[in-house]
Design an enzyme around this catalytic site. Structure first.
Site, mmCIF file in Angstrom:
data_model
loop_
_atom_site.group_PDB
_atom_site.id
_atom_site.type_symbol
_atom_site.label_atom_id
_atom_site.label_comp_id
_atom_site.label_asym_id
_atom_site.label_seq_id
_atom_site.Cartn_x
_atom_site.Cartn_y
_atom_site.Cartn_z
ATOM 1 N NE ARG A 38 -2.606 -1.882 3.282
ATOM 2 C CZ ARG A 38 -3.062 -1.893 4.535
ATOM 3 N NH1 ARG A 38 -3.905 -0.976 4.933
ATOM 4 N NH2 ARG A 38 -2.660 -2.824 5.387
ATOM 5 C CE LYS A 91 0.195 -2.427 20.365
ATOM 6 N NZ LYS A 91 -1.174 -2.502 19.781
#
Ligand code: NAP
Length: 311
Positions: A38, A91
């Site tokens: 993308r 994370k």
């Protein structure tokens, strides 16, 4: 001062929403490349389908921000460290504690910066909560993290796969706050993981913690089946009578007597400020506490089968 040339690896939702604007707004960084199907096609910023292609083609890179799902992170980070690049990790920083420990050793051996980011910690309200609780005993702490998985993770199959963390993908944000503000060690004593019959990862989790610094119940409830407004709150009462409430995912803090700490959204700009500091100082910041609590919940948790989830 010459900006650090950074490449984004994993051009998905968080890269587009937060990393790209934060890099653009910080003169210490320059976006040098992007990896992912993308990623926009641009002459100024070349894009690639695979990180190895990018590593072979782009010269003068200083650092990478690895924004893939966690299961891909270790292999990519290892290749980047081998290539002599500093690494910022989204994370959760890896799928397992062993992986992140190995990355920390590799980065140290090459004198490179490794930065485990926990975005929910980068709110002024979290610093204020940690300061208010420092040195105190905890009478009660309750974490509620409930949101609609359909609204927040549309079409993301990886969250349900092994190593995708399920409801701990957002829940680990709460654990990253808890591990930062709780004034002592925190252990998972019990957990109940509700796993849809047709999937691998939990859609909800209830956790009871223990701590030598707690006098009463410390618990958490994560749930992805909430179809009304999201709830991202942490309420704490100390044994000497202080109450505080973090809401809006840690962006707002209310302390009794009406004191409020709230800031404009600043998590990712602050993350990139911290990354620049770490790069200047040639230091790493590797915080595994939220991942450890998550791993412990999976280790001690009982698994309960619940109705199938269909998106
Ligand atoms: P996402 O929208 O699904 O994007 C993931 C990206 O990683 C895509 O560019 C994808 O590339 C790439 N990717 C997927 N699997 C890969 C693999 N095996 N190897 C290499 N690249 C791979 O996910 P996201 O929501 O941005 O989340 C990414 C990470 O950011 C997660 O760890 C998540 O916990 C964290 N995060 C997300 C949010 C949020 O609001 N979404 C907030 C904070 C943190 P292709 O497009 O080429 O498939």
């Amino acid at each position: 001062m010459k900006p650090f040339r950074v490449a984004i690896i994993g051009y998905g939702k968080i890269a587009e929403d937060e990393h790209i604007p934060s890099i653009a707004a910080n003169p210490r960084f320059e976006l040098a490349a992007a990896v992912g199907s993308r990623a926009p096609k641009s002459e100024a910023v070349p894009s690639f389908r695979r990180h190895r292609e990018m590593l072979e083609s782009v010269r003068d890179l200083d650092a990478v921000a690895i924004c893939t799902p966690p299961s891909a992170r270790y292999d990519i980070a290892r290749d980047c460290i081998d290539a002599g690049l500093h690494c910022l990790l989204e994370k959760p920083p890896a799928t397992t504690l062993s992986e992140i420990e190995d990355l920390a050793c590799l980065a140290e051996g090459r004198q490179l910066t490794l930065f485990t980011t926990w975005h929910s910690q980068y709110n002024p309200a979290i610093d204020a909560a940690a300061a208010a609780l420092a040195g105190k005993r905890i009478a009660r702490m309750r974490i509620d993290w409930r949101e609609s998985v359909r609204k927040w993770h549309p079409g993301q199959r990886w969250i349900w796969e092994v190593g995708g963390f399920g409801v701990f993908d957002p829940g680990i944000n709460a654990l990253s706050i808890a591990s930062k503000i709780f004034p002592g060690p925190l252990f998972v004593r019990e957990a109940r993981l509700s796993v849809p019959e047709n999937l691998q990862m939990p859609i909800a989790a209830d956790i009871v913690f223990s701590s030598p610094d707690a006098d009463g119940e410390v618990s958490a409830g994560f749930d992805w089946r909430e179809e009304s407004d999201e709830t991202w709150t942490i309420e704490v009462e100390t044994s000497d009578g202080l109450s505080l409430r973090l809401s809006n995912g840690g962006a707002r803090l209310e302390i009794e007597e009406g004191e409020t700490v709230e800031a404009e959204r600043s998590e990712y700009p602050r993350i990139y400020e911290r990354f620049a500091q770490l790069l200047d100082e040639r230091c790493s910041l590797v915080d595994v506490a939220p991942l450890r609590l998550t791993a412990d919940a999976f280790l001690v948790g009982s698994r309960v089968s619940v109705e199938p989830f269909l998106e």
